[in-house]
Write an enzyme that holds these catalytic residues in place. Structure first.
Site, short mmCIF file in Angstrom:
data_model
loop_
_atom_site.label_atom_id
_atom_site.label_comp_id
_atom_site.label_asym_id
_atom_site.label_seq_id
_atom_site.Cartn_x
_atom_site.Cartn_y
_atom_site.Cartn_z
N LYS A 14 -5.97 -18.28 0.80
CA LYS A 14 -5.56 -18.46 -0.60
C LYS A 14 -5.39 -17.11 -1.30
O LYS A 14 -4.39 -16.87 -1.94
CB LYS A 14 -6.61 -19.27 -1.38
CG LYS A 14 -6.85 -20.67 -0.86
CD LYS A 14 -7.85 -21.43 -1.75
CE LYS A 14 -9.24 -20.83 -1.79
NZ LYS A 14 -9.98 -20.90 -0.53
N ARG A 89 -12.81 -27.00 -7.69
CA ARG A 89 -13.52 -27.12 -6.42
C ARG A 89 -14.35 -28.40 -6.36
O ARG A 89 -14.97 -28.66 -5.34
CB ARG A 89 -14.49 -25.94 -6.27
CG ARG A 89 -14.02 -24.83 -5.35
CD ARG A 89 -15.14 -23.79 -5.32
NE ARG A 89 -15.06 -22.89 -4.22
CZ ARG A 89 -14.38 -21.75 -4.21
NH1 ARG A 89 -13.63 -21.41 -5.24
NH2 ARG A 89 -14.42 -20.95 -3.16
N ARG A 128 -13.70 -10.07 7.44
CA ARG A 128 -12.98 -9.84 6.18
C ARG A 128 -13.51 -8.62 5.43
O ARG A 128 -14.71 -8.40 5.34
CB ARG A 128 -13.08 -11.07 5.29
CG ARG A 128 -12.47 -10.84 3.91
CD ARG A 128 -12.04 -12.11 3.27
NE ARG A 128 -13.13 -12.84 2.66
CZ ARG A 128 -12.94 -13.94 1.92
NH1 ARG A 128 -11.74 -14.42 1.73
NH2 ARG A 128 -13.99 -14.54 1.40
N ARG A 161 -17.87 -8.60 1.25
CA ARG A 161 -18.53 -9.38 0.21
C ARG A 161 -19.92 -9.83 0.68
O ARG A 161 -20.11 -10.15 1.83
CB ARG A 161 -17.70 -10.62 -0.13
CG ARG A 161 -16.72 -10.36 -1.25
CD ARG A 161 -15.70 -11.46 -1.41
NE ARG A 161 -16.25 -12.81 -1.38
CZ ARG A 161 -15.49 -13.90 -1.47
NH1 ARG A 161 -14.17 -13.79 -1.61
NH2 ARG A 161 -16.04 -15.10 -1.42
N ARG A 172 -20.93 -22.35 2.07
CA ARG A 172 -19.62 -22.47 1.43
C ARG A 172 -18.76 -23.51 2.15
O ARG A 172 -18.05 -24.29 1.51
CB ARG A 172 -18.90 -21.12 1.41
CG ARG A 172 -19.44 -20.20 0.32
CD ARG A 172 -19.27 -18.74 0.67
NE ARG A 172 -17.89 -18.34 0.78
CZ ARG A 172 -17.48 -17.25 1.42
NH1 ARG A 172 -18.36 -16.46 2.02
NH2 ARG A 172 -16.21 -16.94 1.47
P1 ADP Z 1 -13.85 -18.19 -1.00
O1 ADP Z 1 -13.38 -17.03 -0.18
O2 ADP Z 1 -15.07 -18.84 -0.41
O3 ADP Z 1 -12.77 -19.16 -1.31
P2 ADP Z 1 -14.05 -17.33 -3.83
O4 ADP Z 1 -13.83 -15.90 -4.04
O5 ADP Z 1 -12.98 -18.28 -4.26
O6 ADP Z 1 -14.44 -17.56 -2.30
O7 ADP Z 1 -15.40 -17.79 -4.55
C1 ADP Z 1 -16.62 -17.12 -4.30
C2 ADP Z 1 -17.79 -17.86 -4.92
O8 ADP Z 1 -17.62 -17.96 -6.35
C3 ADP Z 1 -17.97 -19.30 -4.45
O9 ADP Z 1 -18.64 -19.38 -3.21
C4 ADP Z 1 -18.80 -19.86 -5.62
O10 ADP Z 1 -20.13 -19.41 -5.59
C5 ADP Z 1 -18.14 -19.21 -6.83
N1 ADP Z 1 -17.02 -20.03 -7.33
C6 ADP Z 1 -15.70 -19.69 -7.30
N2 ADP Z 1 -14.94 -20.67 -7.82
C7 ADP Z 1 -15.80 -21.67 -8.17
C8 ADP Z 1 -15.64 -22.96 -8.75
N3 ADP Z 1 -14.42 -23.44 -9.06
N4 ADP Z 1 -16.75 -23.71 -8.98
C9 ADP Z 1 -17.96 -23.26 -8.67
N5 ADP Z 1 -18.20 -22.05 -8.11
C10 ADP Z 1 -17.13 -21.26 -7.86
#
Ligand code: ADP
Ligand code: ZN
Length: 217
Positions: A14, A89, A128, A161, A172
């Site tokens: 994404k 999410r 990553r 990260r 996750r």
């Molecule tokens: P990923 O690579 O897992 O898609 P993101 O960068 O999108 O990671 O998100 C990292 C973290 O930020 C998530 O694991 C969560 O803790 C928090 N987070 C991001 N978006 C949301 C959301 N829509 N609702 C709840 N927590 C979120």
């Protein structure tokens, strides 16, 4: 109008696609993950609340996340479209967006989903590296930057990260299958869903998504 949601499990691509699509179509890339990480780095009230949750791989509570997105989508730069990455999410987040979107004249009209098997996700996340300055993603084997440790786009120092470790990643992925994947049915039902094979090489995948977006512009 391109009011787009990007969906897919963590590591599906994404973020990688969002950066180039947002550039090409001139719409803001809104990553809730990036917004939380920025808040954490700046030690804001939200950042302090989110830190332990984000680093362990959990989901930030819906009310905080919805409030953050509502404020962001209301800004003028979203008037001509936006690319939401990482939100919604959960079903309550999707329902909130379905209500807020039309209220602020920003209703979602396209959902782009990347499918990807979990064994591929595991190896992508383990290798990553990300640029905290501009949000670009790299991989130590499959998507190397030109100079090791340095972002091609902005020259920032690449980092791993804190939540890209095996334990947090497992949380996750579990959350994804339990809470987020059900949203695909939700959007399928409203006729907005377009799914792509997330294992396609990034350039080709970009072209496929760009073609879809051009047809909807
Ligand atoms: P990923 O690579 O897992 O898609 P993101 O960068 O999108 O990671 O998100 C990292 C973290 O930020 C998530 O694991 C969560 O803790 C928090 N987070 C991001 N978006 C949301 C959301 N829509 N609702 C709840 N927590 C979120
Ligand atoms: Zn960068």
């Amino acid at each position: 109008m391109l009011n787009i949601i990007l969906m897919g499990p963590p590591g599906a691509g994404k973020g990688t696609q969002a950066v180039t699509i947002a550039d090409e179509f001139g719409i803001p890339h809104i990553s809730t993950g990036d917004m939380f990480r920025e808040a954490m780095a700046n030690k804001t009230e939200l950042g302090l609340k989110a830190k332990a949750i984000v680093e362990s791989g959990g989901l930030v509570p819906d009310d905080l996340t919805i409030e953050l997105v509502k404020e962001r989508l209301s800004r003028p730069d979203c008037a001509n479209g936006y690319l939401l990455d990482g939100f919604p999410r959960t079903i309550p987040q999707a329902e909130a967006l379905a209500k807020i979107g039309p209220e602020i004249d920003r209703a979602v009209n396209l959902v782009v989903n990347f499918d990807c098997p979990s064994d591929v996700l595991v190896s992508r996340i383990a290798g990553r590296r990300v640029c905290p300055k501009c949000g670009a993603s790299y991989h130590i084997v499959n998507m190397k930057p030109k100079v090791e440790g340095v972002c091609d786009r902005c020259g920032g120092d690449l980092i791993q990260r804190k939540d890209d470790n095996a334990d947090s990643f497992k949380v996750r992925l579990d959350n994804y299958y339990k809470q987020t994947q059900p949203l695909l049915d939700y959007y399928q039902g409203s006729g907005l869903l377009h799914s792509f094979d997330g294992t396609t090489n990034p350039k080709l995948l970009h072209d496929q998504v760009a073609d879809l977006l051009k047809a909807h512009r």
